[in-house]
Design a protein around this motif. Sequence first.
Motif, PDB file in Angstrom:
ATOM      1  N   LEU A 235       0.849  -1.187   0.000  1.00 48.68           N
ATOM      2  CA  LEU A 235       0.000   0.000   0.000  1.00 48.68           C
ATOM      3  C   LEU A 235       0.887   1.240   0.000  1.00 48.68           C
ATOM      4  N   THR A 236       0.895   1.966  -1.103  1.00 50.21           N
ATOM      5  CA  THR A 236       1.716   3.177  -1.173  1.00 50.21           C
ATOM      6  C   THR A 236       0.872   4.448  -1.083  1.00 50.21           C
ATOM      7  N   ALA A 237      -0.435   4.337  -1.363  1.00 49.98           N
ATOM      8  CA  ALA A 237      -1.286   5.536  -1.392  1.00 49.98           C
ATOM      9  C   ALA A 237      -2.167   5.672  -0.155  1.00 49.98           C
ATOM     10  N   ALA A 238      -2.239   4.640   0.666  1.00 51.20           N
ATOM     11  CA  ALA A 238      -3.074   4.679   1.863  1.00 51.20           C
ATOM     12  C   ALA A 238      -2.340   5.379   3.000  1.00 51.20           C
ATOM     13  N   THR A 239      -3.104   6.093   3.830  1.00 53.92           N
ATOM     14  CA  THR A 239      -2.520   6.802   4.971  1.00 53.92           C
ATOM     15  C   THR A 239      -3.301   6.484   6.246  1.00 53.92           C
ATOM     16  N   SER A 240      -2.642   6.649   7.373  1.00 55.30           N
ATOM     17  CA  SER A 240      -3.295   6.446   8.661  1.00 55.30           C
ATOM     18  C   SER A 240      -4.175   7.647   8.993  1.00 55.30           C
ATOM     19  N   GLY A 241      -5.282   7.399   9.675  1.00 50.74           N
ATOM     20  CA  GLY A 241      -6.183   8.481  10.070  1.00 50.74           C
ATOM     21  C   GLY A 241      -6.956   8.113  11.313  1.00 50.74           C
ATOM     22  N   SER A 242      -7.880   8.996  11.707  1.00 50.50           N
ATOM     23  CA  SER A 242      -8.621   8.827  12.949  1.00 50.50           C
ATOM     24  C   SER A 242     -10.116   8.683  12.684  1.00 50.50           C
ATOM     25  N   VAL A 243     -10.751   7.806  13.431  1.00 50.94           N
ATOM     26  CA  VAL A 243     -12.190   7.626  13.355  1.00 50.94           C
ATOM     27  C   VAL A 243     -12.941   8.822  13.937  1.00 50.94           C
ATOM     28  N   GLN A 244     -12.229   9.659  14.686  1.00 55.53           N
ATOM     29  CA  GLN A 244     -12.871  10.782  15.367  1.00 55.53           C
ATOM     30  C   GLN A 244     -13.440  11.816  14.402  1.00 55.53           C
ATOM     31  N   GLY A 245     -13.017  11.800  13.148  1.00 58.32           N
ATOM     32  CA  GLY A 245     -13.492  12.796  12.208  1.00 58.32           C
ATOM     33  C   GLY A 245     -14.793  12.442  11.511  1.00 58.32           C
ATOM     34  N   LEU A 246     -15.362  11.272  11.788  1.00 64.89           N
ATOM     35  CA  LEU A 246     -16.589  10.862  11.121  1.00 64.89           C
ATOM     36  C   LEU A 246     -17.783  11.672  11.622  1.00 64.89           C
ATOM     37  N   ALA A 247     -18.790  11.806  10.770  1.00 63.24           N
ATOM     38  CA  ALA A 247     -19.932  12.667  11.098  1.00 63.24           C
ATOM     39  C   ALA A 247     -20.713  12.157  12.293  1.00 63.24           C
ATOM     40  N   THR A 248     -20.964  10.850  12.352  1.00 65.71           N
ATOM     41  CA  THR A 248     -21.688  10.254  13.475  1.00 65.71           C
ATOM     42  C   THR A 248     -20.694   9.671  14.460  1.00 65.71           C
ATOM     43  N   THR A 249     -20.856  10.018  15.736  1.00 66.56           N
ATOM     44  CA  THR A 249     -19.946   9.507  16.756  1.00 66.56           C
ATOM     45  C   THR A 249     -20.028   7.992  16.829  1.00 66.56           C
ATOM     46  N   ARG A 250     -18.871   7.365  16.895  1.00 67.92           N
ATOM     47  CA  ARG A 250     -18.792   5.912  16.985  1.00 67.92           C
ATOM     48  C   ARG A 250     -17.970   5.505  18.183  1.00 67.92           C
ATOM     49  N   ALA A 251     -18.404   4.462  18.858  1.00 68.45           N
ATOM     50  CA  ALA A 251     -17.535   3.816  19.830  1.00 68.45           C
ATOM     51  C   ALA A 251     -16.370   3.212  19.053  1.00 68.45           C
ATOM     52  N   HIS A 252     -15.179   3.230  19.641  1.00 69.99           N
ATOM     53  CA  HIS A 252     -14.024   2.815  18.841  1.00 69.99           C
ATOM     54  C   HIS A 252     -13.038   1.933  19.588  1.00 69.99           C
ATOM     55  N   CYS A 253     -13.307   1.635  20.856  1.00 72.01           N
ATOM     56  CA  CYS A 253     -12.427   0.750  21.634  1.00 72.01           C
ATOM     57  C   CYS A 253     -13.165  -0.571  21.818  1.00 72.01           C
ATOM     58  N   LEU A 254     -13.269  -1.338  20.754  1.00 71.28           N
ATOM     59  CA  LEU A 254     -14.272  -2.395  20.664  1.00 71.28           C
ATOM     60  C   LEU A 254     -13.705  -3.805  20.827  1.00 71.28           C
ATOM     61  N   GLY A 255     -12.550  -3.939  21.406  1.00 67.89           N
ATOM     62  CA  GLY A 255     -12.012  -5.271  21.646  1.00 67.89           C
ATOM     63  C   GLY A 255     -12.876  -6.050  22.620  1.00 67.89           C
ATOM     64  N   LEU A 256     -13.141  -7.303  22.294  1.00 68.73           N
ATOM     65  CA  LEU A 256     -13.969  -8.169  23.136  1.00 68.73           C
ATOM     66  C   LEU A 256     -13.132  -9.289  23.737  1.00 68.73           C
ATOM     67  N   ASP A 257     -13.352  -9.555  25.005  1.00 67.55           N
ATOM     68  CA  ASP A 257     -12.718 -10.671  25.704  1.00 67.55           C
ATOM     69  C   ASP A 257     -13.548 -11.922  25.422  1.00 67.55           C
ATOM     70  N   VAL A 258     -12.976 -12.880  24.709  1.00 71.76           N
ATOM     71  CA  VAL A 258     -13.737 -14.051  24.264  1.00 71.76           C
ATOM     72  C   VAL A 258     -13.425 -15.306  25.072  1.00 71.76           C
ATOM     73  N   ARG A 259     -12.795 -15.148  26.228  1.00 68.14           N
ATOM     74  CA  ARG A 259     -12.364 -16.333  26.988  1.00 68.14           C
ATOM     75  C   ARG A 259     -13.535 -17.193  27.461  1.00 68.14           C
ATOM     76  N   ARG A 260     -14.660 -16.588  27.818  1.00 70.48           N
ATOM     77  CA  ARG A 260     -15.808 -17.393  28.263  1.00 70.48           C
ATOM     78  C   ARG A 260     -16.333 -18.249  27.118  1.00 70.48           C
ATOM     79  N   ALA A 261     -16.415 -17.678  25.924  1.00 72.53           N
ATOM     80  CA  ALA A 261     -16.861 -18.461  24.760  1.00 72.53           C
ATOM     81  C   ALA A 261     -15.874 -19.582  24.465  1.00 72.53           C
ATOM     82  N   GLU A 262     -14.588 -19.284  24.534  1.00 70.01           N
ATOM     83  CA  GLU A 262     -13.580 -20.316  24.252  1.00 70.01           C
ATOM     84  C   GLU A 262     -13.654 -21.452  25.272  1.00 70.01           C
ATOM     85  N   GLN A 263     -14.007 -21.145  26.511  1.00 70.32           N
ATOM     86  CA  GLN A 263     -14.178 -22.211  27.513  1.00 70.32           C
ATOM     87  C   GLN A 263     -15.321 -23.140  27.133  1.00 70.32           C
TER      88      GLN A 263
END
Length: 288
Positions: A235-263
């Motif tokens: 990727l030579t034309a892609a750049t890093s950016g922030s989700v904070q600039g989107l028009a509608t506010t979004r939750a963005h720290c969305l990591g899920l702990d899946v240990r109970r499902a894995e058990q």
Amino acid sequence: MKTLVLGSTGLLGQAVAEEARRRGHLLGEAARRNAPIALDIADEEALCKTLEAEKPDLVFNCAALSEIDACERAPLDAWNMNARPLAFLAAWARESGGKLIHVSTDQYFTEGGKQPHDETAPVSFVNEYARTKFAGEGFALTAAGALVLRTSIVGIRGWEKPTLAEWAIGVAENDLAATLFSDAWSSSIDVASFARAAFDMAEVGASGLYNLAASEIYTKEDFVREIARQLGHTLTAATSGSVQGLATTRAHCLGLDVRRAEQILKYKLPGLSEVVACVLHKYNEKSS
């Protein structure tokens, strides 16, 4: 077993229907369009009539108004698709003894960066999508045997608006200019792996609220760059950016702990490289 898949033509519904067929289920497929059973789950009367006519043993609800901006524009539509139908599906499960699997979301967390969130973590509602999906969880869980799965999915749909994965493949194959969100964390899982694990959990009698997602937390930028890596592109034309600039506010720290499902599953859920490999396998299947 007879399984009724609601939202069967969507990204996840296609994978769930495919997995149900693979397991030998008698299958009913319902959606607003292009499905054997025409059904808008926001129509209470039509939903109840479909349940009565089909008499499923298992209802797997993949239907939702999932476009965040659309939910903001039409909050009543969001409520009528993401929340209210679950009251009737839960009533069906209680009265019939059938199994309800409801697909929820990860869009509840605004703090913690890469930190995984377990099923008891405090939630935040920054948009109508999150509010209505959380209400749907509550309705579904009024049925004692219901299985509610928080997740984020990626995959190949092959029609209508491109999915995130389809867009990312286009960016990688054509080295397009694109903004890649470096602060939007998730544990998105490919739809085939999700469907397999969801049925596995149901078959051992799991009920209640579980996180069912990838075992690795990564950014949207990580996802696109891993697609490019596995395709052998730079990727030579892609750049890093922030989700904070989107028009509608979004939750963005969305990591899920899946240990109970894995058990419950007794196996490890896929990480980023495995998720991308599964997505690309499906892409190659549909392209051939």
